[in-house]
Design a protein around this motif. Sequence first.
Motif, PDB file in Angstrom:
ATOM      1  N   LEU A 211       0.921  -1.132  -0.016  1.00  0.00           N
ATOM      2  CA  LEU A 211       0.052   0.076   0.113  1.00  0.00           C
ATOM      3  C   LEU A 211       0.883   1.145   0.070  1.00  0.00           C
ATOM      4  O   LEU A 211       0.800   2.104  -0.537  1.00  0.00           O
ATOM      5  CB  LEU A 211      -0.850   0.091   1.166  1.00  0.00           C
ATOM      6  CG  LEU A 211      -2.131  -0.766   1.333  1.00  0.00           C
ATOM      7  CD1 LEU A 211      -2.692  -0.656   2.525  1.00  0.00           C
ATOM      8  CD2 LEU A 211      -3.141  -0.273   0.063  1.00  0.00           C
ATOM      9  N   LEU A 212       1.655   1.381   0.881  1.00  0.00           N
ATOM     10  CA  LEU A 212       2.873   2.393   1.043  1.00  0.00           C
ATOM     11  C   LEU A 212       3.585   2.736  -0.311  1.00  0.00           C
ATOM     12  O   LEU A 212       3.912   3.879  -0.621  1.00  0.00           O
ATOM     13  CB  LEU A 212       3.833   2.092   2.271  1.00  0.00           C
ATOM     14  CG  LEU A 212       3.129   2.020   3.364  1.00  0.00           C
ATOM     15  CD1 LEU A 212       4.127   1.967   4.667  1.00  0.00           C
ATOM     16  CD2 LEU A 212       2.304   3.330   3.820  1.00  0.00           C
ATOM     17  N   MET A 213       4.023   1.763  -0.858  1.00  0.00           N
ATOM     18  CA  MET A 213       4.570   1.799  -2.244  1.00  0.00           C
ATOM     19  C   MET A 213       3.759   2.760  -3.335  1.00  0.00           C
ATOM     20  O   MET A 213       4.251   3.605  -3.727  1.00  0.00           O
ATOM     21  CB  MET A 213       5.069   0.354  -2.687  1.00  0.00           C
ATOM     22  CG  MET A 213       6.167   0.591  -4.011  1.00  0.00           C
ATOM     23  SD  MET A 213       5.650   1.013  -5.485  1.00  0.00           S
ATOM     24  CE  MET A 213       5.167  -0.549  -5.962  1.00  0.00           C
ATOM     25  N   ILE A 214       2.512   2.089  -3.649  1.00  0.00           N
ATOM     26  CA  ILE A 214       1.823   2.687  -4.468  1.00  0.00           C
ATOM     27  C   ILE A 214       1.133   4.096  -4.051  1.00  0.00           C
ATOM     28  O   ILE A 214       0.954   5.054  -5.027  1.00  0.00           O
ATOM     29  CB  ILE A 214       0.647   1.896  -4.888  1.00  0.00           C
ATOM     30  CG1 ILE A 214      -0.363   1.542  -3.611  1.00  0.00           C
ATOM     31  CG2 ILE A 214       0.893   0.482  -5.313  1.00  0.00           C
ATOM     32  CD1 ILE A 214      -1.499   0.950  -4.242  1.00  0.00           C
ATOM     33  N   GLN A 215       1.375   4.147  -2.825  1.00  0.00           N
ATOM     34  CA  GLN A 215       0.947   5.562  -2.161  1.00  0.00           C
ATOM     35  C   GLN A 215       2.207   6.687  -2.238  1.00  0.00           C
ATOM     36  O   GLN A 215       2.223   7.954  -2.167  1.00  0.00           O
ATOM     37  CB  GLN A 215       0.467   5.592  -1.044  1.00  0.00           C
ATOM     38  CG  GLN A 215      -0.792   5.036  -0.717  1.00  0.00           C
ATOM     39  CD  GLN A 215      -1.264   4.692   0.713  1.00  0.00           C
ATOM     40  OE1 GLN A 215      -0.363   4.760   1.621  1.00  0.00           O
ATOM     41  NE2 GLN A 215      -2.635   4.284   0.925  1.00  0.00           N
TER      42      GLN A 215
END
Length: 313
Positions: free
Chosen positions: A14-18
């Motif tokens: 999640l954090l990567m695509i955000q």
Amino acid sequence: MLKVRAVCLNHRDLLMIQGTYGPRRPEHRVPVSDGVGEVLHVGAGVAGFSVGDRVICPHFATWLDGAFDLRYFGEDLGITQDGWLAEQIVVPAQSLVKVPDALTDSQAAALSAAALTAWNALVDVGQIKAGDLVLALGTGGVSIFALQLAKLHGARVAITSSSDQKLSQARKLGADITINYRTHPNWAAELLNANGQRGADIVVETGGLATLASSIAAAAPNGRLALIGALAATPAEGAPTLDNLFGIVGKNLTLRGITAGNRRMLQSLVNAISVGNIEPVIDKELSFDEAPEAYRHLLGGHHLGKVLIRVSD
């Protein structure tokens, strides 16, 4: 080269695509750090693997054994290198671990990130033994695997959640002490009351600075705190202060950051999962075309365990 069969999502995905997991990654980066694949092609000089073998690997693909080193971030699948959310993926053969026939794709797909992190926290860092009390915060992938693996080692488990329904499910999985942290904001004191005023021998700390002060208070003398994530809230809501220094020093606590695990640990984990016949808790399973919905479901935070994406049969 591997044909991807299934993947599981983790909070880091999640954090990567955000764009908040370290530097912003290129738009073409293929995400997801956790999956199981089938060998389609074996490179020249590779031994020990055959076409058709099912395999997994640690997401730090070049961390085979020994202590962690910062250079391993350069080969981090789904972050600094393309990951598993694809029909095919190429990974170094030396990183691979064979999946035994006894394990399903669902069992195998969830092992390389959350389960491996829990294994490192409990076994390599925590030096778990029968009779220990393990405290796991929340009911996400790492915490649920910590519950299952701790029970496999003969330990007792305390787990927290804001949902009584999730705590009921945790008890069915073997949790010995369950605490609703909304009902009991001082959940560290609640744990001590439930355990004869003795704290937890191992704390799987997934909340970060917002919960660390309470985790220190909840730890037993000589306790081991495995610092894994920062899921709970902003640091200002519960950050440790100098007052906690006495808790760390006075109880002789060990605080250790955990960055997943290496291939040796993953092989040990696979062996344990096979012998113990542990079935990962899959909250929701979706198809490859439904990947955006899988991300939305994880982002919602209502899951217990893992969110799985079936890529191929």
